[in-house]
Design an enzyme around this catalytic site. Structure first.
Site, short mmCIF file in Angstrom:
data_model
loop_
_atom_site.label_atom_id
_atom_site.label_comp_id
_atom_site.label_asym_id
_atom_site.label_seq_id
_atom_site.Cartn_x
_atom_site.Cartn_y
_atom_site.Cartn_z
CE LYS A 123 -2.65 0.79 3.65
NZ LYS A 123 -2.52 2.17 4.20
NE ARG A 126 -3.78 9.61 11.20
CZ ARG A 126 -3.38 8.53 10.51
NH1 ARG A 126 -4.28 7.82 9.85
NH2 ARG A 126 -2.12 8.20 10.48
CG ASP A 163 1.90 0.72 9.54
OD1 ASP A 163 1.38 1.46 10.39
OD2 ASP A 163 2.03 1.04 8.34
#
Length: 437
Positions: free
Chosen positions: A21, A125, A312
């Protein structure tokens, strides 16, 4: 909201991991900024990738889906003019932080009003690093309260000296690196605090070079960007995603042997360190010359895991740590609190519901392993794809079923996750669907 019941079983077999991604975003942005037509192949479409395509469309860049060389993947023919324009008044970034932060500097090249909007936690954010730049340059912008989305830009970035903190998100650096080569004058970007997630900047630099953009840096702290550069069109393939590979390598360590295919042995993705971390914990992850990686069952032990360059993969490594002998401490992980959810709070809360012993720290987690396994129970995905997928992997070591509320959030990055999970032997049953509350 979809509720999924998972019966604990060991997973085993082969899985072709989705394309990266991170690289997918970068490839289609660079292709869109080129003057002419490019092909970007081997794209695993997801909600985040669709968001970037919507924003390219808003910037006057066209694309069509064409046959892919890889079964089940997407190829895009992308046509650009070498510049951007406000072809639409609004760019919808969905819930994709990468999309938003990559696209804002490009929107600031249009010289016409363009509004960026988002959904979910993306609305909140932080974007202060960009607002500080706009304030210094006198670029007009408007936001909702507290600097939240929607954000409307109306002005043009100027070449020159830029300063950015390095400990918030490397996405701000990448966003400027995409845009500044298109300005007439030269620019210098200086990083004013320690740089985290350097590997993501490497991904950006490598992709820019592939499309003909030259940027020189001094130890990743100063970036010299020559103005007046032109992106070069081409045909490129997106490599496999190491952040998604992490779920299957942990699954193979906890269950039966799992082989991940579609990876590049020379990848610059920081998340590739997952294989090394698992092995440091006592796992057995091996690599073939083809780039395939196989994880076989192993008893693991607690270690210290530094999350600074691989945030992640921390949720699924927390799962592995929860059933490893001894104690695992995850450090330098404060940025996980400003992802799709507060991932430190989420993993502590949800793993503890399953019977783990996880304590939140200000910048990480302290996990006392239970090698005998976990109990099971009902958990929540927090509308976060990585939380949902990590809890699915946790089911392997539970004595009773794991019920995940909000399992549909995997659409954000890995729509085929549940299909791959069942292909490897996972047993899932949909218990109900309804409105999120």
């Amino acid at each position: 909201m979809t509720t999924l019941k998972i019966t604990p079983v060991k997973l085993t077999g082969n899985v072709c991991v989705p394309s990266s991604k991170s690289m997918g975003h970068r490839e289609i942005i660079c292709a869109g900024l080129a003057d002419g037509s490019s092909i970007v192949d081997n794209i695993s479409m997801s909600a985040d990738m669709e968001a970037t395509l919507r924003c390219l469309d808003a910037l006057g860049i066209s694309f069509t889906r064409v046959p892919s060389a890889r079964e089940g993947r997407t190829a895009l023919a992308i046509s650009g003019s070498g510049t951007v324009r406000a072809a639409k008044s609004c760019a919808d970034c969905g819930e994709s932080g990468s999309t938003l932060r990559f696209m804002i500097p490009l929107g600031a090249l249009c010289g016409a009003p363009l509004t960026f909007k988002g959904h979910g936690k993306l609305v909140e954010r932080p974007l202060k690093a960009y607002y500080d730049i706009f304030d210094r340059q006198g670029l007009h912008y408007e936001t909702a309260a507290a600097g939240h989305l929607p954000l409307t830009l109306d002005g043009v970035l100027q070449s020159g000296a830029y300063q950015l903190p390095g400990n918030v998100s490397s996405q701000f650096i990448s966003g400027l690196l995409f845009a500044l080569p298109l300005l007439a004058g030269d620019s210098l970007v200086t990083i004013t605090s320690p740089l985290e997630s350097q590997s993501y900047v490497d991904l950006t630099l490598s992709c820019l070079a592939k499309y003909g953009i030259v940027i020189e840096h001094e130890n990743y702290l100063k970036y010299h960007i020559r103005g007046g550069q032109k992106y070069r069109s081409g045909k490129n393939m997106v490599e496999g995603d190491w952040s998604q590979t992490a779920f299957w390598l942990v699954a193979g360590t906890l269950g039966g042997a799992v082989t991940c295919t579609g990876l590049s042995s020379g990848s610059l993705q920081g998340d590739r360190v997952v294989a090394e971390i698992i092995n440091r914990m006592g796992g057995k992850v091996t690599a073939a010359v083809t780039g395939d990686h196989t994880a076989t069952p192993a008893a693991t032990k607690g270690v210290v895991i530094d999350a600074a360059d691989c945030p992640d993969i921390i949720p699924v490594l927390a799962v592995l740590a929860s059933v490893s002998t001894g104690t695992t401490e995850i450090i330098n992980a404060g940025r996980l609190r400003i992802k799709e959810c507060d991932r430190l709070a989420a993993m502590a809360a949800e793993l503890n519901k399953l019977g783990a012993d996880v304590t939140e720290l200000p910048e990480g987690l302290l996990i006392k392993g239970k090698p005998e396994g976990l109990q099971g129970g009902t958990v929540d995905a927090w509308n976060d794809h990585r939380i949902a997928m990590s809890l699915a992997v946790a089911s392997i070591v539970c004595r009773e079923a794991v019920v995940i509320n909000g399992s549909e959030c995997v659409q954000k990055s890995y729509p085929e996750f549940w299909q791959d999970f069942t292909t490897l032997g996972g047993q899932c049953e949909t218990m109900g669907t309804g409105e999120s509350v």
